[in-house]
Design a protein around this motif. Structure first.
Motif, mmCIF file in Angstrom:
data_model
loop_
_atom_site.group_PDB
_atom_site.id
_atom_site.type_symbol
_atom_site.label_atom_id
_atom_site.label_comp_id
_atom_site.label_asym_id
_atom_site.label_seq_id
_atom_site.Cartn_x
_atom_site.Cartn_y
_atom_site.Cartn_z
ATOM 1 N N VAL A 152 0.861 -1.183 0.000
ATOM 2 C CA VAL A 152 0.000 0.000 0.000
ATOM 3 C C VAL A 152 0.897 1.233 0.000
ATOM 4 C CG1 VAL A 152 -1.844 1.253 1.169
ATOM 5 C CG2 VAL A 152 -1.745 -1.249 1.342
ATOM 6 N N VAL A 153 0.762 2.043 -1.049
ATOM 7 C CA VAL A 153 1.608 3.222 -1.210
ATOM 8 C C VAL A 153 0.730 4.464 -1.268
ATOM 9 C CG1 VAL A 153 3.292 4.354 -2.718
ATOM 10 C CG2 VAL A 153 3.301 1.881 -2.507
ATOM 11 N N SER A 154 1.127 5.489 -0.508
ATOM 12 C CA SER A 154 0.481 6.804 -0.589
ATOM 13 C C SER A 154 1.532 7.780 -1.112
ATOM 14 C CB SER A 154 -0.021 7.235 0.793
ATOM 15 O OG SER A 154 1.059 7.589 1.631
ATOM 16 N N LEU A 208 -10.438 3.154 -7.225
ATOM 17 C CA LEU A 208 -11.033 3.041 -5.893
ATOM 18 C C LEU A 208 -11.702 4.347 -5.512
ATOM 19 C CD1 LEU A 208 -8.105 1.249 -4.023
ATOM 20 C CD2 LEU A 208 -10.147 0.200 -5.030
ATOM 21 N N ASP A 209 -12.828 4.239 -4.832
ATOM 22 C CA ASP A 209 -13.553 5.398 -4.318
ATOM 23 C C ASP A 209 -13.173 5.646 -2.864
ATOM 24 O OD1 ASP A 209 -14.964 6.198 -6.527
ATOM 25 O OD2 ASP A 209 -16.810 5.161 -5.984
ATOM 26 N N LYS A 210 -13.733 6.712 -2.322
ATOM 27 C CA LYS A 210 -13.564 6.994 -0.898
ATOM 28 C C LYS A 210 -14.165 5.845 -0.096
ATOM 29 C CE LYS A 210 -14.551 10.446 2.584
ATOM 30 N NZ LYS A 210 -15.032 11.799 2.858
ATOM 31 N N GLY A 236 -9.479 7.770 -2.258
ATOM 32 C CA GLY A 236 -9.465 7.288 -3.635
ATOM 33 C C GLY A 236 -8.133 6.659 -3.977
ATOM 34 N N GLY A 237 -8.049 6.111 -5.187
ATOM 35 C CA GLY A 237 -6.800 5.509 -5.633
ATOM 36 C C GLY A 237 -7.041 4.423 -6.663
ATOM 37 N N PHE A 238 -6.066 3.512 -6.763
ATOM 38 C CA PHE A 238 -6.117 2.416 -7.722
ATOM 39 C C PHE A 238 -5.622 1.137 -7.068
ATOM 40 C CE2 PHE A 238 -5.824 6.199 -10.287
ATOM 41 C CZ PHE A 238 -6.711 5.949 -11.315
ATOM 42 N N VAL A 239 -6.111 -0.011 -7.570
ATOM 43 C CA VAL A 239 -5.623 -1.307 -7.124
ATOM 44 C C VAL A 239 -5.248 -2.116 -8.360
ATOM 45 C CG1 VAL A 239 -7.948 -2.314 -7.049
ATOM 46 C CG2 VAL A 239 -6.115 -3.383 -5.749
ATOM 47 N N LEU A 295 -1.669 -1.322 -4.053
ATOM 48 C CA LEU A 295 -2.628 -0.230 -3.866
ATOM 49 C C LEU A 295 -1.874 1.094 -3.885
ATOM 50 C CD1 LEU A 295 -4.771 -1.567 -0.887
ATOM 51 C CD2 LEU A 295 -5.524 -1.308 -3.219
ATOM 52 N N CYS A 296 -2.329 1.993 -4.725
ATOM 53 C CA CYS A 296 -1.818 3.364 -4.746
ATOM 54 C C CYS A 296 -2.984 4.224 -4.294
ATOM 55 C CB CYS A 296 -1.356 3.735 -6.145
ATOM 56 S SG CYS A 296 -0.688 5.392 -6.247
ATOM 57 N N VAL A 297 -2.897 4.792 -3.091
ATOM 58 C CA VAL A 297 -4.054 5.457 -2.493
ATOM 59 C C VAL A 297 -3.717 6.840 -1.956
ATOM 60 C CG1 VAL A 297 -5.109 3.259 -1.821
ATOM 61 C CG2 VAL A 297 -3.631 4.427 -0.195
#
Length: 83
Positions: A6-8, A43-45, A64-67, A76-78
């Motif tokens: 999981v990356v922010s 991805l949504d909230k 939000g983000g992408f998986v 996961l980029c969130v």
């Protein structure tokens, strides 16, 4: 086991082995288990929930983000919700 990363924008939030991942997809919440079909989804909230080996569950609130899932690797980029 699945490998989850999981990356922010600020840092790597989590990296390790998990049993499952529950994510808030744009078309609805879905769960990723071992041998899941390859997928890329926005991805949504909502809340990402992942189960560690042994049953302990951890969660992150995201805006939000992408998986991406491929060969039992879940990336996961969130964008995290501000506390």
């Amino acid at each position: 086991m699945l490998k989850l990363k999981v990356v922010s924008p600020e840092r790597i939030e989590f990296e390790g082995e998990v049993e499952s991942v529950l994510v808030p997809g744009t078309m609805g919440q879905f769960q990723i288990l071992l041998n899941h079909a390859p997928i890329i989804s926005s991805l949504d909230k909502g809340r990402v929930v992942y189960a560690l080996p042994g049953g302990e569950k951890k969660s992150l609130d995201i805006s939000g983000g992408f998986v991406e899932v491929q060969k039992n690797v879940v990336s996961l980029c969130v964008e995290l919700n501000e506390a």
